[in-house]
Design a protein around this motif. Structure first.
Motif, PDB file in Angstrom:
ATOM      1  N   GLU A   1       0.829  -1.179   0.000  1.00 46.01           N
ATOM      2  CA  GLU A   1       0.000   0.000   0.000  1.00 46.01           C
ATOM      3  C   GLU A   1       0.873   1.242   0.000  1.00 46.01           C
ATOM      4  O   GLU A   1       0.598   2.188  -0.738  1.00 46.01           O
ATOM      5  CB  GLU A   1      -0.921  -0.051   1.230  1.00 46.01           C
ATOM      6  N   LEU A  27      -6.181  -4.645  -4.389  1.00 48.00           N
ATOM      7  CA  LEU A  27      -5.309  -5.019  -3.258  1.00 48.00           C
ATOM      8  C   LEU A  27      -6.094  -5.047  -1.955  1.00 48.00           C
ATOM      9  O   LEU A  27      -5.899  -5.938  -1.118  1.00 48.00           O
ATOM     10  CB  LEU A  27      -4.148  -4.033  -3.134  1.00 48.00           C
ATOM     11  N   ASP A  28      -7.006  -4.070  -1.784  1.00 42.69           N
ATOM     12  CA  ASP A  28      -7.840  -4.046  -0.572  1.00 42.69           C
ATOM     13  C   ASP A  28      -8.716  -5.298  -0.517  1.00 42.69           C
ATOM     14  O   ASP A  28      -8.899  -5.905   0.546  1.00 42.69           O
ATOM     15  CB  ASP A  28      -8.710  -2.801  -0.542  1.00 42.69           C
ATOM     16  N   LYS A  29      -9.278  -5.682  -1.663  1.00 42.63           N
ATOM     17  CA  LYS A  29     -10.105  -6.891  -1.707  1.00 42.63           C
ATOM     18  C   LYS A  29      -9.259  -8.118  -1.368  1.00 42.63           C
ATOM     19  O   LYS A  29      -9.687  -8.997  -0.631  1.00 42.63           O
ATOM     20  CB  LYS A  29     -10.734  -7.041  -3.090  1.00 42.63           C
ATOM     21  N   TYR A  30      -8.025  -8.168  -1.885  1.00 41.29           N
ATOM     22  CA  TYR A  30      -7.122  -9.277  -1.587  1.00 41.29           C
ATOM     23  C   TYR A  30      -6.852  -9.342  -0.085  1.00 41.29           C
ATOM     24  O   TYR A  30      -6.880 -10.413   0.512  1.00 41.29           O
ATOM     25  CB  TYR A  30      -5.815  -9.110  -2.372  1.00 41.29           C
ATOM     26  N   SER A  31      -6.612  -8.193   0.538  1.00 46.39           N
ATOM     27  CA  SER A  31      -6.380  -8.159   1.989  1.00 46.39           C
ATOM     28  C   SER A  31      -7.612  -8.642   2.746  1.00 46.39           C
ATOM     29  O   SER A  31      -7.508  -9.384   3.722  1.00 46.39           O
ATOM     30  CB  SER A  31      -6.020  -6.747   2.434  1.00 46.39           C
ATOM     31  N   GLY A  32      -8.794  -8.220   2.296  1.00 46.49           N
ATOM     32  CA  GLY A  32     -10.037  -8.674   2.927  1.00 46.49           C
ATOM     33  C   GLY A  32     -10.207 -10.172   2.807  1.00 46.49           C
ATOM     34  O   GLY A  32     -10.631 -10.845   3.750  1.00 46.49           O
ATOM     35  N   ALA A  34      -7.795 -12.305   2.509  1.00 46.70           N
ATOM     36  CA  ALA A  34      -6.801 -12.912   3.401  1.00 46.70           C
ATOM     37  C   ALA A  34      -7.335 -12.962   4.833  1.00 46.70           C
ATOM     38  O   ALA A  34      -7.158 -13.964   5.535  1.00 46.70           O
ATOM     39  CB  ALA A  34      -5.489 -12.137   3.337  1.00 46.70           C
ATOM     40  N   GLU A  35      -8.005 -11.901   5.254  1.00 47.91           N
ATOM     41  CA  GLU A  35      -8.577 -11.898   6.609  1.00 47.91           C
ATOM     42  C   GLU A  35      -9.668 -12.951   6.737  1.00 47.91           C
ATOM     43  O   GLU A  35      -9.763 -13.629   7.772  1.00 47.91           O
ATOM     44  CB  GLU A  35      -9.129 -10.509   6.933  1.00 47.91           C
ATOM     45  N   SER A  61      -5.488 -12.618  -6.881  1.00 47.69           N
ATOM     46  CA  SER A  61      -4.079 -12.276  -7.114  1.00 47.69           C
ATOM     47  C   SER A  61      -3.809 -12.108  -8.601  1.00 47.69           C
ATOM     48  O   SER A  61      -2.973 -11.302  -9.000  1.00 47.69           O
ATOM     49  CB  SER A  61      -3.146 -13.320  -6.500  1.00 47.69           C
ATOM     50  N   GLY A 111       2.976 -10.589  -1.397  1.00 44.14           N
ATOM     51  CA  GLY A 111       1.640 -10.952  -0.918  1.00 44.14           C
ATOM     52  C   GLY A 111       1.269 -12.368  -1.299  1.00 44.14           C
ATOM     53  O   GLY A 111       0.736 -13.133  -0.486  1.00 44.14           O
ATOM     54  N   ALA A 115       0.885 -15.577   1.251  1.00 43.81           N
ATOM     55  CA  ALA A 115      -0.347 -16.354   1.306  1.00 43.81           C
ATOM     56  C   ALA A 115      -0.069 -17.839   1.073  1.00 43.81           C
ATOM     57  O   ALA A 115      -0.636 -18.695   1.747  1.00 43.81           O
ATOM     58  CB  ALA A 115      -1.345 -15.830   0.277  1.00 43.81           C
TER      59      ALA A 115
END
Length: 194
Positions: A1, A27-32, A34-35, A61, A111, A115
């Motif tokens: 980021e 990228l935000d969706k990817y982080s979400g 991942a959570e 990804s 990232g 993962a």
């Protein structure tokens, strides 16, 4: 980021900022995602977490990589224009562009590597250990038990099940031995009585 923020500040064209702004939500969706995968893993749903990774995170990804590739292609095309316009400043512009592109690619690759190697593979190893445990293999070690993260907590929980299974086996052996001794004493007493 932070790499995207630095790239956004360095890019002077509207198209470049537009490409970066397209990457940010991906990228935000990817982080979400991942959570969500970590939440599944923490809920002792390792197979669901692995499936979630394959079905949701890997396709996401690919979208991030495509956005980064588009950005890199745009940056490189801009760099070529700078080279043609000014030979003296083109070298430094290209180096800056290449560094930004490399940073963007490194962020995406880091990232993905995190993962895969930090979450998905350890979860698969723990799931395999759980299958062996359910098949009665109580001697196999549980991988990841020493980790200080969520994967380690999950491995620790599986280790508790393994230890409890070992205790059940020990108690069953003790009970069988006690029954055998009781039967032997009873048989001896019956022989003496006869």
């Amino acid at each position: 980021e932070e790499g995207l923020e630095a790239a956004s500040a360095a890019i002077r064209t509207e198209r470049g900022r537009e490409l970066i702004n397209q990457i940010k939500p991906e990228l935000d969706k990817y982080s979400g995602l991942a959570e969500q995968m970590i939440a599944l893993q923490n809920s002792d749903k390792a197979s669901d977490a692995a499936r979630f990774f394959k079905e949701n995170m890997e396709p996401q990804s690919v979208l991030v990589d495509k956005g980064v590739s588009d950005l890199v292609a745009f940056i490189l095309s801009q760099a070529e224009g700078f080279v043609a316009a000014s030979d003296g400043s083109a070298t430094s512009a290209f180096m800056l562009t290449a560094a930004i592109a490399a940073l963007a690619v490194l962020i995406a690759m880091a990232g993905i590597a995190f993962a895969v190697f930090g979450i998905a593979n350890p979860i698969r190893s723990i799931a395999s250990a759980m299958r062996r445990l359910s098949d009665g293999d109580l001697d196999s070690a549980i991988p990841g038990a020493g980790r200080a993260d969520e994967v380690g907590e999950m491995a620790g929980a599986v280790e508790v099940f393994r230890q409890n299974a070992l205790n059940v086996v020990r108690l069953e052996k003790e009970a069988a031995l006690s029954r055998s001794e009781s039967e032997a004493v009873r048989a001896a007493a019956q022989q003496r009585a006869e």
